[in-house]
Scaffold this motif. Structure first.
Motif, PDB file in Angstrom:
ATOM      1  N   MET A  86       0.828  -1.209   0.000  1.00  0.00           N
ATOM      2  CA  MET A  86       0.000   0.000   0.000  1.00  0.00           C
ATOM      3  C   MET A  86       0.862   1.259   0.000  1.00  0.00           C
ATOM      4  N   ILE A  87       1.959   1.203   0.757  1.00  0.00           N
ATOM      5  CA  ILE A  87       2.857   2.366   0.800  1.00  0.00           C
ATOM      6  C   ILE A  87       3.430   2.638  -0.592  1.00  0.00           C
ATOM      7  N   ALA A  88       3.736   1.520  -1.296  1.00  0.00           N
ATOM      8  CA  ALA A  88       4.304   1.663  -2.642  1.00  0.00           C
ATOM      9  C   ALA A  88       3.301   2.281  -3.605  1.00  0.00           C
ATOM     10  N   ALA A  89       2.007   2.200  -3.257  1.00  0.00           N
ATOM     11  CA  ALA A  89       0.978   2.761  -4.131  1.00  0.00           C
ATOM     12  C   ALA A  89       0.692   4.235  -3.829  1.00  0.00           C
ATOM     13  N   SER A  90       1.370   4.783  -2.828  1.00  0.00           N
ATOM     14  CA  SER A  90       1.178   6.195  -2.525  1.00  0.00           C
ATOM     15  C   SER A  90       1.666   7.033  -3.707  1.00  0.00           C
ATOM     16  N   PRO A  91       0.961   8.106  -4.030  1.00  0.00           N
ATOM     17  CA  PRO A  91       1.410   8.950  -5.149  1.00  0.00           C
ATOM     18  C   PRO A  91       2.816   9.502  -4.928  1.00  0.00           C
ATOM     19  N   LEU A  95       9.156   9.602  -4.521  1.00  0.00           N
ATOM     20  CA  LEU A  95       9.946  10.734  -4.028  1.00  0.00           C
ATOM     21  C   LEU A  95      10.862  10.310  -2.889  1.00  0.00           C
ATOM     22  N   ASP A  96      11.931  11.031  -2.732  1.00  0.00           N
ATOM     23  CA  ASP A  96      12.846  10.795  -1.625  1.00  0.00           C
ATOM     24  C   ASP A  96      12.284  11.521  -0.399  1.00  0.00           C
ATOM     25  N   THR A  97      11.696  10.750   0.511  1.00  0.00           N
ATOM     26  CA  THR A  97      11.063  11.365   1.683  1.00  0.00           C
ATOM     27  C   THR A  97      11.429  10.589   2.939  1.00  0.00           C
ATOM     28  N   ALA A  98      11.249  11.244   4.088  1.00  0.00           N
ATOM     29  CA  ALA A  98      11.211  10.507   5.351  1.00  0.00           C
ATOM     30  C   ALA A  98       9.754  10.088   5.540  1.00  0.00           C
ATOM     31  N   ARG A  99       9.532   9.019   6.321  1.00  0.00           N
ATOM     32  CA  ARG A  99       8.167   8.501   6.441  1.00  0.00           C
ATOM     33  C   ARG A  99       7.790   8.162   7.859  1.00  0.00           C
ATOM     34  N   ALA A 100       6.581   8.551   8.233  1.00  0.00           N
ATOM     35  CA  ALA A 100       5.999   8.057   9.474  1.00  0.00           C
ATOM     36  C   ALA A 100       4.716   7.345   9.078  1.00  0.00           C
ATOM     37  N   VAL A 101       4.655   6.042   9.384  1.00  0.00           N
ATOM     38  CA  VAL A 101       3.525   5.250   8.899  1.00  0.00           C
ATOM     39  C   VAL A 101       2.604   4.858  10.054  1.00  0.00           C
ATOM     40  N   GLU A 176       6.712  12.459   4.874  1.00  0.00           N
ATOM     41  CA  GLU A 176       5.404  11.970   4.471  1.00  0.00           C
ATOM     42  C   GLU A 176       4.743  11.241   5.631  1.00  0.00           C
ATOM     43  N   LEU A 177       3.558  11.681   5.978  1.00  0.00           N
ATOM     44  CA  LEU A 177       2.777  10.987   6.998  1.00  0.00           C
ATOM     45  C   LEU A 177       1.791  10.088   6.256  1.00  0.00           C
ATOM     46  N   ILE A 178       1.919   8.790   6.493  1.00  0.00           N
ATOM     47  CA  ILE A 178       1.098   7.836   5.740  1.00  0.00           C
ATOM     48  C   ILE A 178       0.106   7.155   6.672  1.00  0.00           C
ATOM     49  N   PHE A 179      -1.150   7.186   6.287  1.00  0.00           N
ATOM     50  CA  PHE A 179      -2.201   6.575   7.100  1.00  0.00           C
ATOM     51  C   PHE A 179      -2.849   5.460   6.287  1.00  0.00           C
ATOM     52  N   LEU A 180      -2.639   4.229   6.737  1.00  0.00           N
ATOM     53  CA  LEU A 180      -3.149   3.068   6.001  1.00  0.00           C
ATOM     54  C   LEU A 180      -4.336   2.464   6.735  1.00  0.00           C
ATOM     55  N   HIS A 181      -5.327   2.074   5.953  1.00  0.00           N
ATOM     56  CA  HIS A 181      -6.513   1.467   6.571  1.00  0.00           C
ATOM     57  C   HIS A 181      -6.813   0.131   5.934  1.00  0.00           C
ATOM     58  N   THR A 182      -6.794  -0.925   6.764  1.00  0.00           N
ATOM     59  CA  THR A 182      -7.053  -2.259   6.222  1.00  0.00           C
ATOM     60  C   THR A 182      -8.089  -3.014   7.053  1.00  0.00           C
ATOM     61  N   ALA A 183      -8.371  -2.555   8.263  1.00  0.00           N
ATOM     62  CA  ALA A 183      -9.255  -3.323   9.152  1.00  0.00           C
ATOM     63  C   ALA A 183     -10.669  -3.346   8.598  1.00  0.00           C
ATOM     64  N   SER A 184     -11.378  -4.444   8.843  1.00  0.00           N
ATOM     65  CA  SER A 184     -12.736  -4.552   8.306  1.00  0.00           C
ATOM     66  C   SER A 184     -13.770  -4.210   9.367  1.00  0.00           C
ATOM     67  N   GLY A 185     -14.996  -4.084   8.946  1.00  0.00           N
ATOM     68  CA  GLY A 185     -16.100  -3.726   9.828  1.00  0.00           C
ATOM     69  C   GLY A 185     -16.167  -2.223  10.021  1.00  0.00           C
ATOM     70  N   HIS A 186     -17.338  -1.744  10.433  1.00  0.00           N
ATOM     71  CA  HIS A 186     -17.474  -0.306  10.696  1.00  0.00           C
ATOM     72  C   HIS A 186     -16.692   0.058  11.954  1.00  0.00           C
ATOM     73  N   HIS A 187     -15.780   0.974  11.834  1.00  0.00           N
ATOM     74  CA  HIS A 187     -15.036   1.413  13.015  1.00  0.00           C
ATOM     75  C   HIS A 187     -14.456   2.810  12.748  1.00  0.00           C
ATOM     76  N   THR A 188     -14.081   3.476  13.812  1.00  0.00           N
ATOM     77  CA  THR A 188     -13.442   4.787  13.666  1.00  0.00           C
ATOM     78  C   THR A 188     -11.957   4.667  13.985  1.00  0.00           C
ATOM     79  N   VAL A 189     -11.157   5.277  13.132  1.00  0.00           N
ATOM     80  CA  VAL A 189      -9.726   5.382  13.390  1.00  0.00           C
ATOM     81  C   VAL A 189      -9.440   6.864  13.632  1.00  0.00           C
ATOM     82  N   THR A 190      -8.840   7.153  14.752  1.00  0.00           N
ATOM     83  CA  THR A 190      -8.598   8.547  15.114  1.00  0.00           C
ATOM     84  C   THR A 190      -7.106   8.833  15.140  1.00  0.00           C
TER      85      THR A 190
END
Lengths: 445, 251
Positions: A86-91, A95-101, A176-190
Motif C-alpha cells: 500500500m505504501i508503494a501505491a502512494s502517489p 519521491l525521496d522522503t522521510a516517512r511516518a507510517v 510523508e505521513l502515511i495513514f493506512l486502513h485495512t481493518a474490516s467492519g465499521h469502526h473509527t480510526v482517530t
C-alpha cells in the motif's frame, strides 16, 4: 448552538456515547484530561452535526453516517508485506522522503523511516504523551481552540496516535505521513498530528491517506499546524481512502508574522469526505495559500469547508479549488473569509470551479465574506460547467480519441490547482495521481 | 481520393440549408481552390468534412479513399489522413502544445497500426518542422495557441499539419489575418507538403494566397453550390470582376 438532547440518537452517535463510557477510551495524560473531558461534554451536548447547522448544510452527518463506527482497538500488526504494498501505491512513493507510517491508526516504526536530520524532531504522539516535551504540551489542542466542532471534539476524546513534528531549520526532504486502513467492519480510526514550524524554519509535510478496497471505516484526523515568525510551510495532502470509507479531516493553521503557508489537498477517495481548514493570521505580512482538487465519481460526496480569519492587517490569502464531478457525485465548497475591523490592507481572493461531467453531478458553492475593515481587496468567484465542446472537437480533429481528449482537458482543468504546489517533484507526483484517476475513470466509462 | 456527391447540409436543430447539392472530386496530387463570397458555405463544407457535430447532412455522400467519410468519427477521419487547418484556431488553456502534438501524432499512428514515436524522435521532428515554419521554440512551450497572435496561430496550424503529414489537407482561409511575410512562410510550408500522394483543398476569399499556393483547379462556391469550375486563371478573373455575377445568379 443547536441542542440535540431531545432528538433520538443516531446509531453513530450512540456508538460514540457508548465508547465514552467504555474501556477503550484513552485516559490521560493528566495535562490533556481537561481537554478530553471538555471534548466529550461538547459532543454529548451537540451530537453529530446536521443540515440545520449552517456550516454543515450540505453534509448532514447525522443522516450520512447510517451505522455506528466504534473506535477501533489496537490490533497487532497484520501482514507487513500488505502494508508495504500500500505504501508503494502512494502517489509520493517515487519521491525521496522521510516517512511516518500509521497502520489502522497505530504508529508502526518498522514501516517508518524518520531520519531527517537534527533540525527536525519527529515523535510518535502515543509514545510521547506521558512525558511530552513543552512544545507538545503547549500546542496540542491549543493551536486553535474550536470547541463547537464535532470532528475536533471526537478527535480529542479518542486520539492517542499521530505524529508530533517540530521543524527548527530547513527540511532537507519532505516528511510523508502515511495513514493506512485495512481493518474490516465499521469502526473509527482517530489520528492527531501536531506540526510546529519554528521561527525562520521551512517545513515540507506530505500526507497520504490510503484505504484497502472494500473497507468501511471512518477516519477522523485532526492536524494542528503552527507556523512561526518568518517560517514557511509546504503541506500537501492526498486522500485516497477506500470507496466505502468516511474521511473527516480538520486542519488548523496558525500563522505568525511574516510567515508563508501553502496547503493543498487532493481527494479521490471515500464515499463521504469533509476537509475543514481553519486558518488564523496571528501576525502581519503573512501569506496563506489554500488550494485543492477533487475528482469524484459514483455517488461520492466531498465537502471542502474553509474558514480564514484575517485577524491582523497586511495579510494575503489565496484559495483555489477545482472539482471534477461525474455520475451522481456531489462536490461542496464553503469558503468563509473574515476580515476583522483592524485588519486593513487585507488581500483575499477565493475561487472554486467545478467541471461537471454528468448532468446528474452536483456542485454547491457557498462563499462567505465577512468584511469589517474598509481598506481591503477581497474577491470570490465560483463557476460550474461541462467540458468545452469546441476544445473537444479541436483535439479530436487532430486524431485524439474522444476519451483521451476528455482526459487531456480534465487534466488541464485540474492542473491549474496543482500549479499552486511549489515543489516540482510533488507537482509531478500529483499529475501522475490525477492521470491514474483519469485512466481508471475513462476506461470504466 | 475525395468524392463529394450532391451534398446537402443544414445546421443541426435549424431548417436553413447551407450546402445545397455540392459536387466535388479531388484526386491525389491535386490542389483545389474553393473561392466564394462570404456566407456561400465554404467553411461549412470544411467543417462537415472534418466531422463537426453542429451540422446535419440531409442528402448526398462523401467518399474518402473508398470509405464513407460521413460514417466516420472525427478522430477516425484525422487518423485516416484528413486535416483541417482552421480559420480561427482556438486556444486550449492548460494543455501544453508539445503534449497535444505528441498525443495527436501517436494516437494517429496507433490507429493506423504504426508504432508510436519515441520522445526523442518526436522532439527532433517537431524542432525541425518548427524551424522551417519560423515557429519560435517559446511558442511550443505554451499551452495550445494560448497567447498566440493571429499569424502565430495560423503558423501553428501549418506546423501541426507538417508534423501529422495528412493525405488530404483542407485549409480554411489560412490567409486571413496574415501579413505578406507570414503569408509567404505559411505558403512555403504548405508547398513543402505538396506531393503526388497528397491532395489539398484551399478555401479562400481572395486570390492573393493562390499566387503562392498555385492550384490545379479553382471552384466557385456560391449559395451552397459549386457554380463554376476552371483552371487557375479563374481566380484572377474573380479578383478582377468580384463575385457579383455569381451572387445574382444564385439569387
Amino acid at each position: 448552538m443547536q441542542m440535540n438532547s431531545a432528538v433520538e440518537k443516531t446509531p453513530a452517535e450512540a456508538a460514540y456515547l457508548v465508547a465514552f463510557d467504555g474501556d477503550g477510551l484513552p485516559s490521560g495524560p493528566a495535562w490533556l484530561d481537561s481537554q478530553r473531558s471538555a471534548a466529550r461534554a461538547a459532543f454529548v451536548a451537540s451530537g453529530l452535526p446536521h443540515r440545520r447547522i449552517e456550516e454543515w448544510k450540505y453534509t448532514d452527518l447525522r443522516n450520512q453516517l447510517a451505522a455506528g463506527y466504534p473506535p477501533l482497538g489496537e490490533a497487532p500488526l497484520a501482514d507487513v508485506a500488505r502494508f508495504q504494498e500500500m505504501i508503494a501505491a502512494s502517489p509520493f512513493a517515487g519521491l525521496d522522503t522521510a516517512r511516518a507510517v500509521f497502520a489502522d491508526g497505530v504508529f508502526r516504526p518498522e514501516l517508518s523511516n524518520l531520519a531527517l536530520g537534527d533540525d527536525v524532531d519527529i515523535l510518535s504522539l502515543a509514545e510521547c504523551l506521558d512525558e511530552a516535551p513543552d512544545w507538545v504540551t503547549s500546542n496540542l489542542g491549543q493551536v486553535m481552540s474550536r470547541p463547537d466542532n464535532a470532528i475536533a471534539a471526537l478527535n480529542m476524546a479518542f486520539a492517542r496516535h499521530g505524529a508530533a513534528v517540530r521543524v527548527r531549520g530547513r527540511q532537507e526532504k519532505p516528511l510523508e505521513l502515511i495513514f493506512l486502513h485495512t481493518a474490516s467492519g465499521h469502526h473509527t480510526v482517530t489520528n492527531r498530528n501536531l506540526i510546529v514550524v519554528e521561527e525562520g524554519a521551512h517545513a515540507h509535510i506530505l500526507e497520504s491517506h490510503l484505504g484497502a478496497s472494500g473497507q468501511e471505516y471512518l477516519a477522523n484526523i485532526v492536524t494542528e499546524i503552527s507556523v512561526g515568525k518568518s517560517a514557511v510551510l509546504d503541506h500537501v495532502k492526498v486522500q485516497m481512502e477506500a470507496d466505502g470509507a468516511v474521511h473527516l479531516s480538520d486542519v488548523n493553521i496558525w500563522l505568525g508574522e511574516n510567515a508563508n503557508a501553502n496547503s493543498f489537498v487532493a481527494s479521490t477517495g471515500a464515499s463521504v469526505s469533509r476537509n475543514q481548514v481553519f486558518a488564523e493570521f496571528g501576525g502581519e505580512h503573512t501569506n496563506l495559500n489554500l488550494s485543492g482538487a477533487c475528482m469524484l465519481a459514483g455517488s461520492q460526496h466531498c465537502d471542502t469547508t474553509l474558514e480564514v480569519d484575517h485577524a491582523v492587517p497586511h495579510c494575503t490569502s489565496r484559495e483555489l479549488f477545482k472539482l471534477v464531478l461525474d455520475d451522481t457525485s456531489r462536490g461542496i465548497f464553503q469558503g468563509k473569509v473574515s476580515v476583522r475591523p483592524n485588519a486593513q490592507k487585507t488581500d483575499g481572493k477565493q475561487m472554486a470551479q467545478a467541471l461537471l461531467l454528468a448532468e446528474t453531478a452536483e456542485f454547491d458553492a457557498k462563499p462567505e465574506l465577512e468584511i469589517f475593515a474598509d481598506d481591503v481587496v477581497c474577491g470570490h468567484g465560483a463557476t460550474a460547467g461541462d467540458l468545452d465542446e469546441e476544445h473537444l472537437y479541436y483535439l479530436r480533429a487532430r486524431g485524439i480519441p474522444k476519451r483521451e481528449a476528455m482526459a487531456l482537458l480534465i487534466a488541464a482543468f485540474i492542473g491549474e490547482a496543482f500549479d499552486e504546489v511549489t515543489s516540482d517533484d510533488v507537482r509531478e507526483a500529483l499529475a501522475g495521481f490525477a492521470g491514474a484517476w483519469l485512466d481508471q475513470h475513462t476506461e470504466r466509462g | 481520393m475525395l468524392d463529394i456527391k450532391n451534398l446537402h447540409v443544414k445546421i443541426a436543430d435549424e431548417d436553413t440549408e447551407i450546402l445545397k447539392g455540392v459536387n466535388l472530386t479531388v484526386n491525389p496530387g491535386e490542389v483545389h481552390a474553393i473561392m466564394g463570397p462570404n456566407g456561400s458555405g465554404k467553411s461549412t463544407l470544411s467543417y462537415v468534412l472534418s466531422g463537426k457535430e453542429d451540422y446535419e447532412v440531409t442528402e448526398g455522400s462523401v467518399t474518402y479513399d473508398g470509405a464513407d467519410l460521413l460514417d466516420m468519427e472525427i478522430e477516425e477521419r484525422a487518423s485516416a489522413g484528413l486535416f483541417l487547418a482552421f480559420q480561427y484556431p482556438i486556444e486550449i488553456p492548460g494543455v501544453p502544445t508539445m503534449t497535444f502534438l505528441r498525443t495527436a501524432l501517436n494516437a494517429q499512428r496507433k490507429a493506423r497500426g504504426e508504432e508510436e514515436l519515441t520522445t526523442p524522435a518526436f522532439m527532433k521532428l517537431v524542432k525541425e518542422k518548427a524551424q522551417q515554419l519560423k515557429v519560435r521554440p517559446e511558442m511550443l512551450k505554451r499551452p495550445v495557441n494560448v497567447g498566440f497572435s493571429g499569424g502565430e496561430k495560423k503558423r501553428a496550424e501549418i506546423l501541426q499539419m507538417a508534423v501529422l503529414e495528412p493525405k488530404l489537407c483542407v485549409l480554411d482561409e489560412t490567409d486571413s489575418g496574415l501579413d505578406i511575410d507570414a503569408l509567404r512562410v505559411v505558403a512555403e510550408g504548405v508547398n513543402a507538403l505538396r506531393s503526388p500522394d497528397r491532395a489539398m483543398i484551399v478555401i479562400t476569399h481572395y486570390q492573393r494566397l493562390l499566387e503562392y499556393i498555385v492550384p490545379d483547379v479553382v471552384h466557385v462556391l456560391s449559395n451552397g453550390r459549386v457554380v463554376k469550375t476552371g483552371g487557375k486563371e479563374l481566380a484572377l478573373e474573380l479578383e478582377a470582376n468580384g463575385y457579383a455575377e455569381f451572387e445574382t445568379e444564385a439569387a
